[in-house]
Design an enzyme around this catalytic site. Structure first.
Site, PDB file in Angstrom:
ATOM      1  N   HIS A  75       0.810  -1.226   0.000  1.00 32.61           N
ATOM      2  CA  HIS A  75       0.000   0.000   0.000  1.00 32.61           C
ATOM      3  C   HIS A  75       0.843   1.277   0.000  1.00 32.61           C
ATOM      4  O   HIS A  75       0.300   2.344  -0.285  1.00 32.61           O
ATOM      5  CB  HIS A  75      -0.926   0.024   1.217  1.00 32.61           C
ATOM      6  CG  HIS A  75      -1.996  -1.014   1.177  1.00 32.61           C
ATOM      7  ND1 HIS A  75      -3.278  -0.772   0.734  1.00 32.61           N
ATOM      8  CD2 HIS A  75      -1.963  -2.335   1.515  1.00 32.61           C
ATOM      9  CE1 HIS A  75      -3.992  -1.886   0.801  1.00 32.61           C
ATOM     10  NE2 HIS A  75      -3.220  -2.852   1.280  1.00 32.61           N
ATOM     11  N   ASP A 185      -7.190  -1.571   3.990  1.00 28.40           N
ATOM     12  CA  ASP A 185      -7.306  -2.848   4.698  1.00 28.40           C
ATOM     13  C   ASP A 185      -7.890  -2.545   6.076  1.00 28.40           C
ATOM     14  O   ASP A 185      -7.365  -1.702   6.807  1.00 28.40           O
ATOM     15  CB  ASP A 185      -5.939  -3.503   4.854  1.00 28.40           C
ATOM     16  CG  ASP A 185      -5.367  -3.958   3.518  1.00 28.40           C
ATOM     17  OD1 ASP A 185      -6.086  -3.856   2.505  1.00 28.40           O
ATOM     18  OD2 ASP A 185      -4.197  -4.382   3.488  1.00 28.40           O
ATOM     19  N   HIS A 409      -7.931  -8.664   8.441  1.00 31.03           N
ATOM     20  CA  HIS A 409      -8.869  -8.330   7.369  1.00 31.03           C
ATOM     21  C   HIS A 409     -10.241  -8.879   7.759  1.00 31.03           C
ATOM     22  O   HIS A 409     -10.344  -9.911   8.426  1.00 31.03           O
ATOM     23  CB  HIS A 409      -8.443  -8.964   6.035  1.00 31.03           C
ATOM     24  CG  HIS A 409      -7.147  -8.459   5.505  1.00 31.03           C
ATOM     25  ND1 HIS A 409      -7.044  -7.358   4.694  1.00 31.03           N
ATOM     26  CD2 HIS A 409      -5.883  -8.923   5.664  1.00 31.03           C
ATOM     27  CE1 HIS A 409      -5.779  -7.156   4.371  1.00 31.03           C
ATOM     28  NE2 HIS A 409      -5.049  -8.103   4.949  1.00 31.03           N
TER      29      HIS A 409
END
Length: 771
Positions: A75, A185, A409
């Protein structure tokens, strides 16, 4: 992406990475000419340029704001490349913990990331970016606090807790009233040190949500922790070694909290320190200091432990740190947490190749494994694995391989619950492999199938990389009145003035006691507002703020005060006309045409109202009047000068005045008014004006009966008739009428005043001559 002009009402989502895949997350949002980028990661299964998002498919110079959700490589690892190696000129934001960890994490990444990756296994000497690039980009990164809203040229965004790792944030972006929530996330599970993901207070129109686990459901947390500790305990009891590949930061700290607590509770069974736990990472000590610093940003449980014990919960009693394997003496059973979590390289890969031939050993996968990585390959339990130093060399795999997902997650149940609470009508799925994402899309559509075909229909999209999703939004444009124009728009709320006209027959009825309004106890802004008159024209200037998308309606006089970036210029018109008639005749024609005449200076030069400085010391014979509030007419020595502010209405009125001035000396009405004819009434000795007033008074008698009184005495009948008045009294409502001026001078009721003015107008028409 093919360059094309986006409609102003269209929102566009364009995925440069992380669409139908896990890795290199990067998404573009476009609306109303504004562009936002979400995340800038790399793909853990690839190297060099191949690991980057598809930056060549979009002009990054358009991006005004780049938001990084958290510090994980998939990310954030390509952020220095974007900032230093592309034409990106925007601003970058992330939370304080993310920035603190970002530099250490990417410093280590620079050492192992190379441009190019040939099939022979050779590696180029050039990196994606250098340490200098990282340092320069670091200084340009800005931080944002949770729950604080930042406005960058009309792009507003607010950070919320995401619960994934320390510092992870969801961002709610607002552009011109359109709200987009990007989860990044996120986790809805309250673990040992992090808060769960929050529900933003404001609703969202678009939800961009992760789909990592698709429709899978996680085991209960207590069950996973028990299974983890039992597997490790069993393995070390047999003399085996346990390898837990983890990311340097994130789930590693959560697992260390679990193991440190378990080792303390089962010290005797584990040989009182004979089975060591190691955390092997180049960044271990550096990054753990960040966790120790930001304890107050974690959940209540960890903060309470910190307050009560006065010791930092991230200073572990049973865990030691290893910077490299040279410090590790591999004798007997041990537990090793090593990075990276995907086993692509580094300490975890070295330990895997060393320990995998021994069947007593255990490799325990605790995080999500991306397709194409060694971690994913190992879960297939292959007989051999390739050596990282020489792909032609195969290493036998005899060790046990287990997976217990502690990945932070959401599973399907948590994801669905979150989606329902957000209630966004448009859902875009990202960060998930094609098959799990496809199953999640079908499950969501099935869940919201009852809304299909209605105004509340929920639409779900799962685009691939470089495939745009265009959504049409036609928002209602609302202009806010600012400044003096507000006074013009507010209706008259005075109760006496708003009281309707009462019939004379009801004038003697007793007044009913006034009831207190039902909303008297409410604040003014909470009370029911009076209805605004319909079809009422309010003139102003509509100013659109391109940065904030605000519409303000202001008067010309307030323009500079409320919009200092705008300048105003007032155009004055002046026109001169020669006239050959008396000023009195000009004034009479103007009154007949316009009625609204303000006399500033009379024929003798006497000031009737306050005269401006330039109008003092006027000459005899001068006439100065103001017509319709804007047009100033000065007549001196048979020269008429008009001055007015240029606008459509004033221009038309000025043209009418010029036409009057040019025709006043030849007008039949002027000839008649200038001549001294006999009276046109049947009452000798009575002036024509007095006769007209009496005729109009008859209309008032017919309309109001005894409620009307004409104030006329014998002296008035023989005077010059300049101040003949009448009065109307109905209950508490009253009015004084000046018949000489044909105007209402004093009235406490708007409805009554309007009715009297209507009667005066009708009477004036009835007594006026036909010619």
């Amino acid at each position: 992406m093919t360059e094309e002009k986006l409609d102003t009402n269209s929102f566009r989502f364009f995925g440069l990475g992380g669409s139908n895949e896990v890795g290199r997350s990067c998404h573009i949002l476009q609306y109303k000419g504004k562009t936002v980028m979400l995340d800038a990661g790399v793909h853990p299964a690839h190297q060099g340029i191949a690991s980057l998002p598809f930056y060549d498919e979009f002009d990054l110079s358009q991006v005004e704001v780049l938001l990084i959700s958290h510090f994980h490589l998939d990310h954030a690892a390509s952020l220095p490349y974007v900032m230093q190696r592309t034409n990106f000129q925007g601003r970058v934001f992330m939370t304080h913990p993310t920035k603190a960890i970002y530099r250490w994490l990417l410093s280590d990444f620079v050492k192992v990331t190379n441009i190019g990756n040939d099939n022979a296994g050779g590696v180029s000497d050039e990196n994606l970016y250098t340490d200098e690039d990282l340092a320069e980009s670091f200084d340009r990164i800005e931080t944002v606090d949770y729950h604080s809203t930042i406005d960058v040229n009309g792009i507003k965004f607010t950070a919320y807790h995401a619960g994934h790792v320390l510092g992870a944030a969801m961002f709610q972006v607002e552009i011109a009233g359109l709200r987009i929530l990007f989860t990044g996330d996120y986790s809805r599970e309250l673990d040992r040190h992090l808060n769960s993901a929050e529900i933003p207070t404001l609703p969202s129109d678009i939800l961009i949500v992760e789909s990592t686990f698709g429709t899978a459901t996680h085991e209960p947390r207590t069950s996973k922790e028990k299974k983890l500790t039992q597997l490790i305990h069993t393995t070390v009891s047999k003399g085996g070694r346990v390898l837990l590949p983890v990311f340097a930061l994130g789930r590693a700290q959560e697992i260390m909290l679990i193991l440190d607590e378990y080792w303390s509770q089962h010290a005797e069974q584990l040989g009182n320190g004979q089975v060591p736990i190691f955390y092997a990472s180049n960044l271990a000590r550096k990054c753990m200091s960040v966790f120790q610093t930001y304890v107050n940003m974690m959940n209540d449980k960890i903060r309470k432990k910190f307050r009560d014990s006065q010791t930092n919960p991230f200073i572990f009693k049973n865990i030691s740190y290893l910077k490299n394997l040279d410090e590790f003496q591999d004798f007997g059973p041990s537990v090793m947490l090593a990075s990276p979590g995907m086993l692509q390289n580094g300490l975890s890969r070295d330990l895997l190749e060393k320990w995998c031939p021994d069947e007593k050993n255990l490799v325990l996968i605790t995080g999500y494994s991306v397709e194409g990585t060694m971690a994913k390959f190992l879960m297939l339990e292959p007989e051999t694995i390739p050596s990282i130093n020489n792909s032609d060399v195969s290493i036998p795999r005899r060790c046990q391989v287990e997976e217990i997902s502690f990945a932070a997650h959401v599973d399907f149940r948590e994801n669905l619950e979150f989606v329902e609470k957000i209630g966004a009508p448009n859902i875009i799925l990202v960060h998930g492999e094609s098959n799990p994402m496809g199953r999640l899309k079908s499950a969501l559509l099935s869940n919201f199938s009852s809304l299909k075909g209605t105004e509340d229909e929920v639409r779900v999209y799962n685009p691939r990389n470089c495939v745009a999703v265009d959504l049409e939004f036609k928002g209602v444009k609302i202009a806010k009145a600012v400044g003096n124009i507000v006074d013009e728009m507010l209706p008259v709320v005075d109760e006496d003035k708003e009281r309707p006209y009462n019939d004379p027959e009801d004038a003697t009825s007793e007044e009913q006691p006034k009831e207190e309004p039902q909303d008297a106890d409410k604040l003014p802004e909470e009370r029911e507002q009076p209805e605004v008159e319909e079809e009422r024209v309010i003139s102003g200037i509509l100013v659109s703020d391109e940065k904030n998308f605000d519409l303000n309606l202001v008067s010309l006089s307030d323009l500079r005060e409320h919009h200092t970036d705008l300048s105003t210029t007032v155009l004055k018109e002046r026109q001169t006309v020669h006239v050959d008639c008396r000023n009195e005749l000009i004034f009479w024609h103007l009154c007949q045409m316009f009625g609204d005449i303000e006399v500033l200076v009379d024929e003798e030069g006497a000031t009737l109202t306050k005269v401006e400085e330039d109008e003092k010391n006027t000459k005899p014979g001068q006439l100065v009047v103001r017509v319709m509030g804007d047009i100033k007419l000065s007549v001196v020595d048979h020269v008429a000068t008009l001055e007015w502010t240029q606008n459509v209405i004033s221009d038309a009125v000025a043209d009418s005045i010029v036409a009057i001035l040019l025709s006043v000396d030849s007008s039949p009405a002027s000839v008649k008014r200038s001549s001294h004819s006999c009276n046109s009434n049947d009452h000798p000795g009575e002036s024509e004006t007095l006769w007209k007033i009496k005729q109009i008074a008859k209309l008032f008698n017919e309309q109001f009966g005894d409620s009307f009184t004409l104030l006329l005495d014998k002296e008035s009948e023989h005077s010059d008739n300049e101040n003949i008045k009448g009065s109307v009294t109905i209950g508490k409502n009253y009015a004084t009428v000046n018949f000489s001026k044909m105007a209402v001078e004093d009235c406490n009721s708007n409805p009554l005043k309007g009715r009297i003015e209507s009667i005066l107008g009708i009477g004036a028409d009835l007594v006026a001559p036909l010619c």
